[in-house]
Design an enzyme around this catalytic site. Structure first.
Site, PDB file in Angstrom:
ATOM      1  N   ILE A 155     -15.719  17.252  -6.159  1.00  0.00           N
ATOM      2  CA  ILE A 155     -17.186  16.417  -4.802  1.00  0.00           C
ATOM      3  C   ILE A 155     -17.836  15.682  -5.158  1.00  0.00           C
ATOM      4  CG2 ILE A 155     -17.232  18.953  -4.699  1.00  0.00           C
ATOM      5  CD1 ILE A 155     -18.316  17.475  -1.485  1.00  0.00           C
ATOM      6  N   ALA A 156     -18.257  14.683  -5.124  1.00  0.00           N
ATOM      7  CA  ALA A 156     -19.590  13.709  -5.648  1.00  0.00           C
ATOM      8  C   ALA A 156     -19.657  13.552  -4.857  1.00  0.00           C
ATOM      9  CB  ALA A 156     -19.523  13.602  -7.263  1.00  0.00           C
ATOM     10  N   ILE A 157     -21.090  13.237  -5.150  1.00  0.00           N
ATOM     11  CA  ILE A 157     -22.433  11.830  -3.993  1.00  0.00           C
ATOM     12  C   ILE A 157     -23.567  11.664  -5.431  1.00  0.00           C
ATOM     13  CG2 ILE A 157     -24.136  11.769  -2.589  1.00  0.00           C
ATOM     14  CD1 ILE A 157     -21.878  12.729  -1.498  1.00  0.00           C
TER      15      ILE A 157
ATOM     16  N   ASN B 199     -24.893  24.733 -12.112  1.00  0.00           N
ATOM     17  CA  ASN B 199     -25.186  24.557 -10.892  1.00  0.00           C
ATOM     18  C   ASN B 199     -25.930  25.570 -10.010  1.00  0.00           C
ATOM     19  OD1 ASN B 199     -25.126  22.246  -9.116  1.00  0.00           O
ATOM     20  ND2 ASN B 199     -23.000  21.633  -9.457  1.00  0.00           N
TER      21      ASN B 199
ATOM     22  N   GLU C 209     -13.829  25.951  -8.496  1.00  0.00           N
ATOM     23  CA  GLU C 209     -15.125  26.728  -9.331  1.00  0.00           C
ATOM     24  C   GLU C 209     -16.593  25.682  -9.082  1.00  0.00           C
ATOM     25  OE1 GLU C 209     -10.364  27.147 -10.384  1.00  0.00           O
ATOM     26  OE2 GLU C 209     -11.861  25.317 -10.246  1.00  0.00           O
TER      27      GLU C 209
ATOM     28  N   TYR D 171     -22.569  26.018  -1.362  1.00  0.00           N
ATOM     29  CA  TYR D 171     -21.480  26.940  -1.431  1.00  0.00           C
ATOM     30  C   TYR D 171     -21.531  28.174  -0.473  1.00  0.00           C
ATOM     31  CZ  TYR D 171     -19.744  23.140  -4.358  1.00  0.00           C
ATOM     32  OH  TYR D 171     -19.588  21.625  -5.462  1.00  0.00           O
TER      33      TYR D 171
END
Length: 143
Positions: A65-67, A104, A99, A111
């Site tokens: 997942i990335a923005i 981070n 994971e 989460y």
């Protein structure tokens, strides 16, 4: 996610990860992996984020997942995670796992906000620097 999104996804990948996935990896996910589901976030016709998971029996495993960094801090990651959780639940998943790098903490806080709980450690999981991964799980029923 569609094939036409790959140019933008490569940009997001390069700005987000020390070892980005290759274009071929995404093509394989879209064309041959029957377990894979990917969503994108768009702004003005451009993909600025994406998230993927594998749906296997009653579990969903977040693959990535990335923005794009220019669009972080506006709640898009949370909206994307909620959408992935919804798709997983609607597809029959009862649980979701992922994971996350031990360092981070912003992602870990997100989460946790979404009811994920740390359940274990994968020592040396990240090949770029040997960092440990925290394994997190969420129960999707009742979300």
């Amino acid at each position: 996610m569609e094939m036409r999104d790959l140019d933008d996804i490569e940009v997001v990948e390069k700005h987000s990860f020390a070892i980005p996935w290759s274009r071929d990896s995404f093509i394989n996910e879209m064309q041959t992996n029957v377990f894979a589901r990917y969503l994108v976030v768009e702004s003005e016709g451009r993909v600025i984020g994406y998230g993927g998971m594998w749906l296997v029996v009653d579990e969903a495993h977040i693959t990535n997942i990335a923005i794009h960094p220019d669009f972080r801090g506006h709640g898009l990651g949370e909206k994307l995670m909620r959408a992935l959780m919804f798709v997983a639940f609607e597809s029959g998943a009862a649980h979701m796992t992922l994971e996350v790098r031990r360092s981070n903490t912003p992602a870990q806080r997100l989460y946790e906000k979404l009811t994920f709980k740390a359940e274990g450690i994968r020592p040396g999981y990240y090949t770029d620097n040997g960092e440990d991964a925290i394994i997190m799980w969420a129960n999707l029923s009742g979300q």
